[in-house]
Design a protein around this motif. Structure first.
Motif, short mmCIF file in Angstrom:
data_model
loop_
_atom_site.label_atom_id
_atom_site.label_comp_id
_atom_site.label_asym_id
_atom_site.label_seq_id
_atom_site.Cartn_x
_atom_site.Cartn_y
_atom_site.Cartn_z
N VAL B 66 0.85 -1.20 0.00
CA VAL B 66 0.00 0.00 0.00
C VAL B 66 0.88 1.25 0.00
CG1 VAL B 66 -1.67 1.31 1.39
CG2 VAL B 66 -1.96 -1.14 1.10
N ARG B 67 1.96 1.19 0.76
CA ARG B 67 2.87 2.33 0.82
C ARG B 67 3.52 2.58 -0.54
NH1 ARG B 67 7.98 1.96 4.69
NH2 ARG B 67 8.69 0.69 2.95
N ASP B 69 2.25 1.85 -3.43
CA ASP B 69 1.19 2.47 -4.24
C ASP B 69 1.09 3.95 -3.93
OD1 ASP B 69 0.59 0.03 -5.29
OD2 ASP B 69 -1.38 -0.18 -4.35
N PHE B 70 1.05 4.24 -2.63
CA PHE B 70 0.87 5.64 -2.21
C PHE B 70 2.04 6.49 -2.70
CE2 PHE B 70 1.82 9.00 0.89
CZ PHE B 70 0.65 9.72 0.81
N ASP B 71 3.26 5.99 -2.52
CA ASP B 71 4.43 6.77 -2.93
C ASP B 71 4.40 7.04 -4.44
OD1 ASP B 71 5.31 6.82 -0.35
OD2 ASP B 71 6.83 5.25 -0.59
N GLU B 73 1.73 7.07 -6.44
CA GLU B 73 0.63 7.99 -6.75
C GLU B 73 0.97 9.41 -6.31
OE1 GLU B 73 -2.80 7.71 -7.97
OE2 GLU B 73 -1.87 6.03 -8.99
N ALA B 74 1.49 9.52 -5.09
CA ALA B 74 1.78 10.86 -4.55
C ALA B 74 2.88 11.53 -5.36
CB ALA B 74 2.18 10.75 -3.09
N ALA B 77 1.34 12.68 -8.57
CA ALA B 77 0.50 13.86 -8.33
C ALA B 77 1.37 15.08 -8.13
CB ALA B 77 -0.37 13.61 -7.10
N ARG B 81 1.33 18.43 -10.30
CA ARG B 81 1.08 19.73 -9.69
C ARG B 81 2.17 20.72 -10.08
NH1 ARG B 81 -0.32 16.64 -5.19
NH2 ARG B 81 1.66 16.99 -4.17
N ALA B 88 -2.01 21.34 -3.98
CA ALA B 88 -2.11 19.90 -3.73
C ALA B 88 -3.51 19.37 -3.89
CB ALA B 88 -1.61 19.60 -2.32
N PRO B 93 -6.11 12.17 -10.20
CA PRO B 93 -5.34 10.97 -10.53
C PRO B 93 -5.19 10.79 -12.03
CG PRO B 93 -7.54 10.39 -9.80
CD PRO B 93 -7.38 11.86 -9.58
N ARG B 94 -4.05 10.26 -12.38
CA ARG B 94 -3.77 9.99 -13.79
C ARG B 94 -4.42 8.69 -14.20
NH1 ARG B 94 1.11 9.99 -13.06
NH2 ARG B 94 1.36 7.79 -12.58
N SER B 97 -2.98 3.97 -14.28
CA SER B 97 -1.90 4.07 -13.30
C SER B 97 -0.78 3.09 -13.57
CB SER B 97 -2.48 3.80 -11.92
OG SER B 97 -1.44 3.56 -11.01
N LEU B 99 0.52 1.61 -11.32
CA LEU B 99 0.48 0.67 -10.20
C LEU B 99 0.17 -0.74 -10.64
CD1 LEU B 99 -1.26 3.07 -7.81
CD2 LEU B 99 1.10 2.37 -7.78
#
Lengths: 181, 262
Positions: B66-67, B69-71, B73-74, B77, B81, B88, B93-94, B97, B99
Motif C-alpha cells: 500500500v505504501r 502504491d501511495f508513494d 501515486e503521490a 500527483a 502539480r 495539492a 489521478p492519472r 496508473s 500501479l
C-alpha cells in the motif's frame, strides 16, 4: 455504526498532499476492519489484493470526501463497492448466472432440508460463504458477520430495506443447504 | 399456510425484528411443524457461527505494498502539480496508473521494481506534461510562425528529452534486473541477453535514422517502439526473477514464454 472522527477532513487533506505518515495513520486505523470485510466478501485468496486496491482508490478519491460521514464509514462504503465490483467481475468471468442486487427472484428459495446441488461434500462456513452469489453474500456478511442492520445495509448497497431482509434470508437458506450438503 | 410462507418470518424471528402478531402466528405454526422448528434451530446456529468467525488481521507486508502504491501515486500527483502550477488539493489521478505494474504477491524485489517503474512513470509524466512548452519556448523569441529550421530544432529537442527520460527509466529497470540476475537459469539469461541485444541494435539504427531525418514520424515511432520493447523486456525479466524467488513454476514458465516474444 457511524463514528464521525475528529480531524477526518484534516487527515484526508494531509493524505492528499502526499503526507505518507498521515496515510499510514489512515491505514493503521482502518485496515483490520476493512480486511475482515474483503476477506469474507472476496475470500482469502483475493482479500489482500482487494484491500490494496481499496487504499489506492481511497487515495485517488479522497478529494471527493466532504466530511459528511466519518472517514471510516466512507472507506467502508468504498470497500463494499469494490468488493461487489470484484465479485461481479469474477462471476462474469466464470460465466455463472448473474443476479441482481434487488431482485427477489434472482435465485429460488430452497425448502428446508433440500440438499444443494453444488455441494456434494460438507463445507465449512467460510467456504460456504464464498459459494454464495454476490448479492446474497453481501447481505449475509454485512448483517450476520459484520453486525449491520438492514437500514444500514440498504444504504450501503443502494437497495430497499425489504430487499436486504429478503437477500439475507435467502443467503441463510442457501448456506444451510450448502452446509448440509 | 405453507411452510415456505413462514420462512422469511423465521429469519425475522432470529433477528428479533418480527412483529408481535407475526410472532404469534409463527409460534402457532411452529407447534405443528417439525421441519420449521429444525430450520429455526439451524438459522440460529448459523447466525451464531457467523458472529463467531475469527477476526482476521492483514499481514504487515500488505502495508509495504500500500505504501509503494501511495508513494507512486503521490509522486505522480506532485509531478503533475509542479507542471500545472496547481495546489495539492486540485491534483487529479492519472488514468492508467503505473500501479498495475507493481507485483501484487509477496516478493523480495517488489519494492525495487516499484521504484524502477516509478522512475519511468515520473519521467514520462514530466515529459508529456511539459511537452507543449518546448516548441513554444523555441518559437516565441523570433516570430509567431516557426521557420522549418526552428521546427526541426524543436522536434530534435523534444525527442532528445523523451529519449533521456526513457533511458533513465531503462537504467533503473536494468539496475533492478541486475540485482536478481544470479537467480536466472544461464540459458534463460542468455536468451534475455540476446533479445536485449536485438532491441539495442534497433534502438541504435532508429537513432541513426533520426539523426539524418529528425522529422520522420516513422523513425520516431521506430525509436520509441524499441525503447518501449526494452522496458517491457526488462519488466518481464524482473517478473521472472520475482517468480523464481517465489518458486512459482507455473508463473516462471509463463514469463519465460513471453520473454522469447520481442
Amino acid at each position: 455504526m457511524s463514528d464521525i472522527g475528529i480531524g477526518d477532513r484534516e487527515l484526508a487533506t494531509r493524505c492528499l498532499a502526499g503526507d505518507r505518515e498521515a496515510f499510514e495513520g489512515l491505514y493503521r486505523q482502518h485496515a483490520s476492519r476493512l480486511y475482515n470485510l474483503t476477506y469474507r466478501m472476496a475470500g482469502q485468496a483475493d482479500a489482500e489484493d482487494l484491500l490494496q486496491d481499496v487504499f489506492l482508490q481511497a487515495y485517488r478519491k479522497l478529494g471527493t470526501y466532504k466530511g459528511d460521514s466519518s472517514l471510516g464509514t466512507w472507506l467502508y462504503r468504498l470497500t463494499v463497492n469494490l468488493c461487489l465490483d470484484h465479485l461481479r467481475s469474477r462471476q462474469g468471468k466464470m460465466a455463472k448466472v448473474t443476479d441482481s442486487l434487488d431482485d427477489d427472484d434472482a435465485a429460488p428459495v430452497m425448502s428446508p432440508g433440500r440438499p444443494a446441488e453444488a455441494a456434494a461434500a460438507r463445507l465449512d462456513l467460510e467456504q460456504a460463504i464464498e459459494a454464495l452469489p454476490p448479492s446474497y453474500r453481501s447481505a449475509f456478511v454485512l448483517h450476520d458477520v459484520e453486525g449491520y442492520q438492514h437500514d444500514e445495509i440498504a444504504k450501503l448497497l443502494g437497495i430497499a430495506e425489504g430487499s436486504s431482509k429478503s437477500l439475507l434470508h435467502k443467503a441463510r437458506l442457501r448456506l444451510r443447504n450448502l452446509l448440509q450438503g | 399456510m405453507a411452510c415456505t410462507e413462514f420462512q422469511p418470518a423465521l429469519s425475522a424471528l432470529v433477528d428479533g425484528t418480527l412483529s408481535r402478531e407475526g410472532k404469534a402466528r409463527l409460534e402457532s405454526h411452529l407447534e405443528e411443524c417439525a421441519d420449521c422448528r429444525t430450520l429455526l434451530t439451524d438459522l440460529r446456529r448459523l447466525r451464531e457461527s457467523a458472529r463467531a468467525l475469527p477476526k482476521m488481521t492483514p499481514p504487515e507486508s500488505l502495508w509495504q505494498k500500500v505504501r509503494a502504491d501511495f508513494d507512486a501515486e503521490a509522486s505522480g500527483a506532485s509531478a503533475r502539480r509542479l507542471s500545472a502550477g496547481l495546489p495539492a488539493s486540485s491534483a487529479k489521478p492519472r488514468p492508467g496508473s503505473v500501479l498495475r505494474f507493481i507485483p501484487r504477491r509477496p516478493s523480495v524485489l517488489a519494492g525495487l521494481a516499484a521504484a524502477a517503474v516509478l522512475v519511468l512513470a515520473v519521467s514520462a509524466g514530466i515529459f508529456f506534461a511539459t511537452r507543449p512548452a518546448v516548441p513554444a519556448a523555441a518559437v516565441e523569441p523570433t516570430s509567431a510562425h516557426p521557420t522549418p529550421a526552428q521546427t526541426v530544432q524543436s522536434v530534435e529537442a523534444e525527442l532528445d528529452l523523451a529519449d533521456q527520460h526513457y533511458e533513465k527509466a531503462i537504467a533503473g529497470l536494468e539496475q533492478v534486473a541486475k540485482e536478481g540476475q544470479a537467480l536466472l537459469d544461464p540459458q534463460v539469461a542468455e536468451v534475455l541477453q540476446k533479445n536485449i541485444g536485438v532491441i539495442d541494435q534497433a534502438i541504435r539504427e532508429s537513432r541513426t535514422a533520426l539523426r539524418s531525418q529528425p522529422t520522420s514520424e516513422l523513425a520516431q515511432a521506430s525509436l520509441f517502439d524499441a525503447l518501449q520493447r526494452k522496458i517491457g523486456l526488462l519488466r518481464d525479466t524482473i517478473s521472472l526473477i520475482n517468480e523464481m524467488r517465489k518458486g512459482d513454476q507455473a508463473g516462471t514458465a509463463k514469463v519465460v514464454g513471453s520473454l522469447g516474444k520481442i
